[in-house]
Design a protein around this motif. Structure first.
Motif: not given
Ligand code: PAU
Ligand code: ATP
Length: 316
Positions: A130, A240, A277, A127, A201, A97, A175, A145-146, A281-282, A177, A259, A180, A151
């Protein structure tokens, strides 16, 4: 256990940035004003030296490899006395990510479509595959997530298998962003491109990596050339967080953004949330599920500070 360093040496030819950039002298293509404008539109922070030093030689290499695949298909047609069906050449781009996969994918798309042998280059991110948010919630996967289990891998493998079998029109989920979540009222239709660039990913993952063992085919079975975009952990975390702060000032302001409640956060609080986060997670996803797939790639692009590539590793 074989170390990452010796595995690299055994598998890859390594080029430092200046060695790689010298290869651009063999690239017949040059960029005009319009191309440069288009590239700037991809990412205003992208330096044009990066395009000429790194991406022009890379697009030339890919052009040569794709032409040799097309030649092989003609030879096979001659031997079998038929015309081989034309199917898209598939390039995958993997990595953490926030490493810049989608930026890399869009630069390659812009460059590769300039060549007469493959003018139609389509881009797709995994994405969209997912599970929808409601399903992730129901499965208790919101903090995953990810991760591989978030997926719909069967849907992704079916999709790429349809593409490779030459189906005229294949739909893929999209998808957002912003929300989400998977977009419900729109799909991306892929209509026999010359090249499909698939970015995500998980494109080098196999079912065998996770505890759920499956014997179905993997994405990589259908991919012709795979790229891993790599950078040190600390840089990735920093990128990030920086991107999260940019989103807070931009996309999160939108009322429809998932968000939106983060839009009014001050710098230290936003920084803490992004860091959390990443740490929960990432970051773990990178270490457990993404980084271990790196040495499966045909090509590794290593970035250093400011997203500048400092090393290119090419499979021997
Ligand atoms: C959509 C993914 C999984 C990959 O691009 C990523 O951007 C994501 O949403 N990760 C989950 C944690 C976060 O909000 O960054
Ligand atoms: N070549 C580059 N030069 C400068 N900045 C870049 C470059 N590539 C990416 N970035 C920046 O790094 C961040 C991540 O980029 P991008 O969205 O392309 O990553 P990604 O790997 O596709 O992320 P995700 O998996 O979360 O979708 C963005 O803030 C982007 O502007």
């Amino acid at each position: 256990m074989i170390s990452a360093h010796s595995a690299h040496q055994a598998l890859y030819q390594s080029f430092q940035r200046d060695q790689w950039s010298e290869l651009r002298n063999s690239v017949p293509m040059t960029l005009n004003e319009k191309d440069l404008e288009q590239l700037k539109g991809i990412n205003e922070r992208l330096s044009l030296a990066e395009v000429t030093d790194i991406y022009l030689p890379l697009s030339r290499l890919l052009n040569l490899i794709i032409k040799s695949k097309q030649q092989r298909s003609r030879v096979l047609g001659q031997f079998l006395n038929n015309e081989q069906p034309k199917t898209p050449y598939i390039i995958s781009i993997a990595g953490s990510v926030a490493v810049g996969k989608s930026t890399t994918a869009r630069i390659l798309q812009a460059l590769l479509q300039q060549w007469p042998e493959h003018p139609k280059v389509e881009l797709l991110t995994t994405d969209g595959f997912l599970y929808p948010l409601a399903e992730l919630k129901q499965k208790g996967l919101m903090q995953r997530k990810g991760f591989p289990e978030s997926y719909d891998m069967k849907m992704l493998v079916d999709f790429i298998s349809d593409i490779k079998s030459g189906k005229a029109n294949v739909n893929a989920p999209l998808y957002s962003h912003l929300s989400y979540d998977r977009i419900t009222d729109k799909q991306q239709s892929v209509v026999q491109p010359d090249i499909l660039i698939l970015e995500g990913l998980n494109v080098l993952q196999t079912g065998l990596d996770s505890s759920i063992q499956t014997h179905q085919p993997f994405v990589s079975d259908f991919v012709d050339f795979s790229i891993y975009v790599d950078a040190d952990y600390d840089l990735l975390k920093q990128w990030y967080i920086e991107r999260f702060l940019q989103f807070r000032d931009g996309a999160f302001a939108n009322k429809n953004s998932y968000f939106h409640h983060y839009a009014s956060l001050n710098d230290p609080t936003a920084n803490d949330i992004a860091e959390n986060i990443w740490d929960t997670i990432n970051g773990p996803n990178l270490v457990q599920n993404i980084l271990p797939t790196r040495e499966r790639a045909h090509l590794i692009l290593r970035k250093g500070r400011d997203h500048l590539m400092n090393q290119v590793l090419l499979r021997k």
